[in-house]
Design an enzyme around this catalytic site. Structure first.
Site, PDB file in Angstrom:
ATOM      1  N   TYR B  63       0.863  -1.178   0.000  1.00 23.12           N
ATOM      2  CA  TYR B  63       0.000   0.000   0.000  1.00 23.12           C
ATOM      3  C   TYR B  63       0.898   1.226   0.000  1.00 23.12           C
ATOM      4  CZ  TYR B  63      -4.383   2.427   1.207  1.00 23.12           C
ATOM      5  OH  TYR B  63      -5.514   3.210   1.199  1.00 23.12           O
ATOM      6  N   ASN B 145     -15.026   5.261   5.474  1.00 29.12           N
ATOM      7  CA  ASN B 145     -16.016   4.731   4.527  1.00 29.12           C
ATOM      8  C   ASN B 145     -17.178   5.677   4.253  1.00 29.12           C
ATOM      9  OD1 ASN B 145     -14.567   2.326   4.035  1.00 29.12           O
ATOM     10  ND2 ASN B 145     -15.261   1.525   5.997  1.00 29.12           N
ATOM     11  N   SER B 172     -19.994  -3.761   0.333  1.00 29.08           N
ATOM     12  CA  SER B 172     -18.786  -3.351   1.056  1.00 29.08           C
ATOM     13  C   SER B 172     -19.133  -2.226   2.023  1.00 29.08           C
ATOM     14  CB  SER B 172     -17.732  -2.865   0.053  1.00 29.08           C
ATOM     15  OG  SER B 172     -18.139  -1.633  -0.516  1.00 29.08           O
ATOM     16  N   VAL B 174     -17.987   0.804   2.094  1.00 30.67           N
ATOM     17  CA  VAL B 174     -18.299   2.027   1.343  1.00 30.67           C
ATOM     18  C   VAL B 174     -19.635   1.857   0.622  1.00 30.67           C
ATOM     19  CG1 VAL B 174     -17.605   3.497  -0.590  1.00 30.67           C
ATOM     20  CG2 VAL B 174     -15.899   2.767   1.077  1.00 30.67           C
ATOM     21  N   ARG B 194     -21.663  -9.800  -5.819  1.00 35.10           N
ATOM     22  CA  ARG B 194     -21.323 -11.140  -6.290  1.00 35.10           C
ATOM     23  C   ARG B 194     -22.403 -12.117  -5.868  1.00 35.10           C
ATOM     24  NH1 ARG B 194     -17.478 -13.787  -3.827  1.00 35.10           N
ATOM     25  NH2 ARG B 194     -17.569 -12.250  -2.166  1.00 35.10           N
ATOM     26  N   ARG B 196     -23.821 -15.309  -4.177  1.00 41.90           N
ATOM     27  CA  ARG B 196     -23.356 -16.094  -3.022  1.00 41.90           C
ATOM     28  C   ARG B 196     -23.392 -17.588  -3.368  1.00 41.90           C
ATOM     29  NH1 ARG B 196     -21.088 -12.012  -0.101  1.00 41.90           N
ATOM     30  NH2 ARG B 196     -21.168 -10.994  -2.112  1.00 41.90           N
ATOM     31  N   TYR B 271     -12.454   3.341  -6.443  1.00 44.35           N
ATOM     32  CA  TYR B 271     -11.887   3.520  -5.094  1.00 44.35           C
ATOM     33  C   TYR B 271     -11.365   2.213  -4.514  1.00 44.35           C
ATOM     34  CZ  TYR B 271     -16.290   1.632  -3.311  1.00 44.35           C
ATOM     35  OH  TYR B 271     -17.364   0.812  -3.045  1.00 44.35           O
ATOM     36  N   MET B 274     -11.200  -4.969  -5.756  1.00 41.65           N
ATOM     37  CA  MET B 274     -11.350  -6.257  -5.081  1.00 41.65           C
ATOM     38  C   MET B 274     -11.030  -7.449  -5.972  1.00 41.65           C
ATOM     39  SD  MET B 274     -14.295  -5.819  -2.214  1.00 41.65           S
ATOM     40  CE  MET B 274     -15.724  -5.496  -3.222  1.00 41.65           C
ATOM     41  N   TRP B 297      -9.431   8.546  -3.251  1.00 40.03           N
ATOM     42  CA  TRP B 297      -8.715   7.997  -2.094  1.00 40.03           C
ATOM     43  C   TRP B 297      -8.908   8.970  -0.938  1.00 40.03           C
ATOM     44  CZ3 TRP B 297      -2.704   7.844  -1.341  1.00 40.03           C
ATOM     45  CH2 TRP B 297      -2.385   6.923  -0.345  1.00 40.03           C
TER      46      TRP B 297
END
Lengths: 369, 369
Positions: B63, B145, B172, B174, B194, B196, B271, B274, B297
């Site tokens: 990071y 967030n 998420s 955010v 997504r 499940r 932002y 994933m 950011w």
């Protein structure tokens, strides 16, 4: 005057009735005679009309812009051509700012410029200031590529003398305008080109761009195959100065590597996609380095601009030509207008002249005189 | 007061001496006692400190932000943690705007919040207005967030009531803030998640987001595998209204399809990443549809903002909480502070609590009390 009337009464044009490959679907056709211009119209004869890469895409039907159509014997024919210089022959009674023998360029898209003559709305053209320095070739090619370069160098980043910009497709029509216009602003350019068939050819291209004012030239292959070294070289060139602007007409892996050379908060401006590959951008460049990826399209700029702004940018380009900062593009004139040719014969001349692709080479200009 | 002094004299922290996987390199350690605050400093005890996805990346060393370090027996230890709520215990003589028992959140990045107490520069914290509606959990999670969501909904497109935004990673931290804050603005959300493991689990997630205020929910799989249909569905939902803003924390193919739903001139704001895949953007969307792809950011926003602006955004989030528009995130508190635990034992508690990945699940909050 007799010649002029002749052209208005037997206009010739490159037309097509279905989308497809240019050498499959384009035809030279004789169009119906033009009536006298209505009050807001002008009659023009086209002097030179370029064959641009985007025109090919319009003919193929893969471009988000529709051609004009004209009715020939009851069949709608699409008219090709987007850019040109034309001479005013006659003006409608309501037209005050134009007069016969004025030179005009197109201020609206897809007016169908591949023809000998046309009636146009007087508000769709931009009058060129009379300037002997501006050749017919200059005039025919100053509405799209040089203003694309000028706007991209002006609208995203405040460039100061001594700053650097980086671009790919540097030998394209826009790319060579970028080199020359940046130089006139005392802005340095780092230019990417594809390697040619031999190192001699590559070296000749590099030299050509440097003669035009390119500060540095690098090949895509150097950037892709040895990215770390290429980035180090670029850092040495810029002596630590931030690269805040990248101009892209390629896409794919080469552009991903290009973007990695940029400083925080930089703009990537995409105006073409010669590789036909998507842009692939590491998200961290957006998030942590504040990269802004945008697009530029001269047609949108014209559509969103006032008459005043359109005249302004034409004048800016004329000034660059007058001051010797912008050369004629390397070109080849294809004559299709002679009345000694039948439409069939002129179509064959056209096919023989059309390039198989648009990667480099001379710009083709149609002459219907 | 005795407890407070104890915490200041035997502070505990989650530290690491090398980068790596959190469950390999993190340790609970006892730190040297804190001296009295210097004139511009404050002494704080941390009340709750979240374990955010980005924190894991800092520990891994991937990071672009560096942790604080503290010297323990001559060895520099990195201090983890970026977000927290803390209580002021003592203020330096020059500090006028803060006093003991004030609640503060972090207004600078990487202050090392995974510890029981610390000396901080008074200008690096933001005082929270006293508000009983704002729980300690709320306070611990309101600096990153929710403001990320608020800024992304405010800074790119002028959204009006009835407008739509589209986002992925909608479940998420955010994403759920986006759903709730958009709802408070009467802005509709189209949310991608997504699929499940089972359709029941997917349905439960959809219902959870709708309960939170999500207008519509679609799965990534629906969008990718049947893009045409998904775009038609989205058009029906928006009833032809333009989608001008897309918020992205995923990347890859799913985001390419997301972008194709957008109107001319839209913004894609990235932002997160994933999927760990790059953004892949068809150049035509930039050129012809004027797509603007940018990044957000929160750390940059804080670094570029004034104290006033930082207080302003904290107050905005507090107001959203007070008006019932922003729920506590689903969370799990991990207690590491008890002096009945050795550092070794506390480290085991930590390892047992850390998730193997950061895709969904409850937010972990460390409590060193």
């Amino acid at each position: 005057m007799r010649n002029t009337l002749l052209r208005l009464t037997q206009p010739r044009a490159i037309t097509y009735t279905q989308n497809g490959s240019p050498t499959d679907v384009l035809r030279v056709s004789t169009l119906p005679s033009l009536p006298a211009p209505s009050p807001a119209q002008i009659a023009v004869k086209f002097l030179l009309s370029p064959y641009n890469p985007a025109d090919m895409n319009v003919v193929q039907g893969v471009y988000p812009a529709r051609p004009q159509t004209v009715d020939v014997n009851g069949v709608p024919h699409n008219l090709g051509g987007n850019e040109a210089v034309a001479e005013v022959v006659q003006v409608g009674e309501g037209v005050k700012h134009l007069q016969p023998s004025d030179r005009v360029i197109m201020g609206a898209s897809q007016l169908g410029t591949w023809r000998s003559s046309a009636l146009l709305n007087s508000s769709d053209v931009i009058k060129l200031p009379p300037s002997p320095a501006v050749s017919t070739v200059h005039a025919a090619t100053l509405a799209i590529n040089p203003p694309t370069a000028l706007r991209m160098l002006s609208d995203y980043v405040q460039l100061r003398p001594g700053d650097y910009v980086i671009q790919n497709g540097a030998n394209s029509a826009v790319g060579t305008s970028v080199i020359q216009i940046a130089k006139s602003m005392n802005v340095h350019t780092i230019n990417l080109v594809r390697e040619r068939g031999s190192s001699e050819e590559t070296e000749a291209l590099v030299q050509e761009l440097k003669n035009m004012g390119a500060t540095h030239v690098l090949t895509n292959e150097q950037l892709i195959n040895d990215a770390k070294n290429a980035r180090r070289t670029i850092k040495e060139w810029t002596q630590g100065k931030d690269l805040k602007l990248a101009l892209n007409c390629v896409g794919g892996q080469e552009t991903t590597e290009l973007v990695k050379t940029l400083a925080e908060g930089a703009h990537l401006v995409t105006y073409g996609a010669m590789s036909k590959k998507p842009l692939s951008i590491p998200p961290g460049l957006h998030i942590f380095k504040d990269l802004k990826s945008v697009g530029f399209w001269m047609s949108r700029w014209y559509a969103q601009s006032s008459q005043e702004q359109r005249r302004g940018i034409a004048n800016d380009i004329v000034k660059l030509i007058e001051t010797g900062n912008l050369r004629e593009p390397s070109h080849q004139i294809v004559r299709l207008g002679g009345h000694d040719q039948t439409d069939e014969q002129a179509t064959q001349v056209l096919y023989n002249a059309l390039p198989s692709s648009h990667t480099g080479g001379k710009k083709i200009l149609f002459d219907f005189a």
